[in-house]
Design an enzyme around this catalytic site. Sequence first.
Site, PDB file in Angstrom:
ATOM      1  N   HIS A 193       5.148  11.903  -3.043  1.00 18.73           N
ATOM      2  CA  HIS A 193       5.598  10.673  -3.680  1.00 18.73           C
ATOM      3  C   HIS A 193       6.388  10.952  -4.958  1.00 18.73           C
ATOM      4  CE1 HIS A 193       2.482   7.804  -1.636  1.00 18.73           C
ATOM      5  NE2 HIS A 193       3.211   8.498  -0.772  1.00 18.73           N
ATOM      6  N   GLU A 197       6.193   9.649  -7.932  1.00 15.56           N
ATOM      7  CA  GLU A 197       5.350   9.812  -9.120  1.00 15.56           C
ATOM      8  C   GLU A 197       4.717  11.202  -9.140  1.00 15.56           C
ATOM      9  OE1 GLU A 197       4.395   5.632  -7.382  1.00 15.56           O
ATOM     10  OE2 GLU A 197       5.118   7.565  -6.656  1.00 15.56           O
ATOM     11  N   CYS A 231       0.802   4.051  -5.428  1.00 17.22           N
ATOM     12  CA  CYS A 231      -0.352   3.968  -4.535  1.00 17.22           C
ATOM     13  C   CYS A 231      -1.582   4.446  -5.312  1.00 17.22           C
ATOM     14  CB  CYS A 231      -0.124   4.819  -3.289  1.00 17.22           C
ATOM     15  SG  CYS A 231      -0.190   6.607  -3.589  1.00 17.22           S
ATOM     16  N   CYS A 233      -1.496   8.225  -6.263  1.00 19.28           N
ATOM     17  CA  CYS A 233      -0.651   8.450  -7.434  1.00 19.28           C
ATOM     18  C   CYS A 233      -1.298   7.889  -8.694  1.00 19.28           C
ATOM     19  CB  CYS A 233       0.730   7.826  -7.227  1.00 19.28           C
ATOM     20  SG  CYS A 233       1.738   8.697  -5.999  1.00 19.28           S
TER      21      CYS A 233
END
Length: 167
Positions: free
Chosen positions: A80, A82, A108, A111
């Site tokens: 991801h 992040e 999410c 993260c």
Amino acid sequence: MMDKWDKRFMEMARLVSTWTSCYAAGREIGSVIVKNKRIMTTGYNGAPAGLKTCREKGVCLRRQLGIESGTRAEVCYAVHAEQNAIIQAARLGVSIDGATLYCTHQPCSVCAKMIVNAGISRVVYEKGYPDKFTLEIFKEAGVTLEQFDPALEETEINDNPEDSDKA
């Protein structure tokens, strides 16, 4: 209150999102970590270094397996946005403690846990994501979560430099 810095860094997150290697439409996600009005790191969603990207493979594993958005994040080749921004800070030895993370989408819960442990104190996102557990994690950890309103770009945003120490 959102200000010109929030607008600028959200624009950067959008730009970074265009670098994604995700095959699925609508999964262009970018992230920028900022401290003291300075960009510390960036990240976008894509395959780990050295692995073929989903675009190169021509398939989205999650879509192929019928996995619903917001669930089973571990079943995906992509890291991801992040996560990539946090990992980049670690690789470069850059402190992001107390920083703000700007992201095109709400993080999410996986993260969110990384954001908490990295010491990031504020998250500004634009688009929602179907993971309500994230909200609980941030609330309990005391991480400020703010949704960026694109309509602010059409209106006057606080331009007073003395009021702009958040980022």
